[in-house]
Design an enzyme around this catalytic site. Structure first.
Site, short mmCIF file in Angstrom:
data_model
loop_
_atom_site.label_atom_id
_atom_site.label_comp_id
_atom_site.label_asym_id
_atom_site.label_seq_id
_atom_site.Cartn_x
_atom_site.Cartn_y
_atom_site.Cartn_z
N SER A 135 0.84 -1.20 0.00
CA SER A 135 0.00 0.00 0.00
C SER A 135 0.87 1.24 0.00
CB SER A 135 -0.89 0.01 1.25
OG SER A 135 -1.52 1.26 1.46
N TYR A 148 -3.71 -1.39 9.54
CA TYR A 148 -3.49 -1.61 8.11
C TYR A 148 -2.08 -1.18 7.70
CZ TYR A 148 -4.51 -1.13 3.07
OH TYR A 148 -4.50 -1.21 1.70
#
Length: 256
Positions: A135, A148
């Site tokens: 990410s 996350y």
């Protein structure tokens, strides 16, 4: 001639979003794609549409990985690629994040990546490829997504170690680092039959017009093209690297 002719590639989280677009593009480029997900109805329907196969796979469960790899080898005799796309996102401040919520994200995102490499690499053909989905937040911080971001940072570490350890077999391991992408993860209206996801997409575009230099949210098909590049021979001298695809978001903030 497709860029992936004759290659057998597993795509996790393939029932929708980025994984769906990767499965579609890889199919168009000649791969035998094995779609893997926990969303069995959607995954099986998409696999049937594409003329490909589907396996149930909870990426956080080692026994699921063993069963999936065995099924792929029985059906195809080989595995040439893995795209580890499956992942989840939870929004919460760090101090308000329950341990169970944090560990749920770790089990899917981080443990899922580890188990994928562990299960697939020993059975993968020499010269294969692994593409892990990290990410934008693997390279910077972002409020409200601590669990996350922590797992995505970890995926970069796993990617680099795997690249070093598997280089002797010419297995290349890289990571893609998407920024904001218009999928059900970032646009939940896509999961609501009564909602209009285009309306939400327009709202997201307005938000990211101010945040992202290119002035819009990304499309899952754009991420799929990067995954194709890293799975094909076009990236034959690249391993152990993160590839950011974020519209310029990580570059900084413009004050003009």
């Amino acid at each position: 001639m497709g860029k992936l002719d004759g290659r057998v590639v597993i795509v996790t989280g393939a029932a929708r979003g980025q994984g769906e677009q990767e499965a579609r593009l890889f199919t168009a480029e000649g791969a035998r794609v094995v779609l893997a997900d926990v969303l069995d109805d959607q995954g099986e329907e998409l696999a049937k549409e594409l003329g490909q196969s589907y396996v149930h796979l909870d990426v956080s469960r080692e026994e699921d990985w063993s069963a999936a790899v065995a099924a792929v080898l029985r059906a195809n005799g080989r595995i040439d690629g893995l795209v580890g796309n499956a992942g989840i996102l939870r929004f919460n401040s760090l101090v308000d994040t329950p341990l169970e919520e944090f560990m749920q994200v770790v089990r899917v995102n981080q443990v899922g990546c580890f188990l994928g490499i562990k299960a697939v690499a020993p059975r993968m053909s020499d010269g294969g490829t692994i593409v892990n989905t990290a990410s934008y937040t693997a390279l910077t911080g972002m409020a409200a997504v601590g669990a996350y971001a922590a797992t995505k940072h970890a995926i970069l570490g796993l990617t680099r170690v795997a690249a070093l350890e598997l280089a002797g077999r010419r297995i290349r391991v890289n990571a893609i680092c998407p920024g904001a992408v218009d999928t059900p993860m970032s646009n939940p209206a896509r999961l609501d039959a009564e909602a209009d996801p285009r309306e939400t997409s327009r709202a997201l575009d307005e938000l990211y017009r101010r945040l992202v230099p290119l002035g819009r949210i990304g499309g899952p098909e754009e991420v799929a093209r990067l995954a194709l590049f890293l799975t094909s021979d076009d990236s034959s001298y690249i391993t152990g690297q993160p590839f950011v695809i974020d519209g310029g978001w990580l570059a900084g903030v413009s004050v003009l």
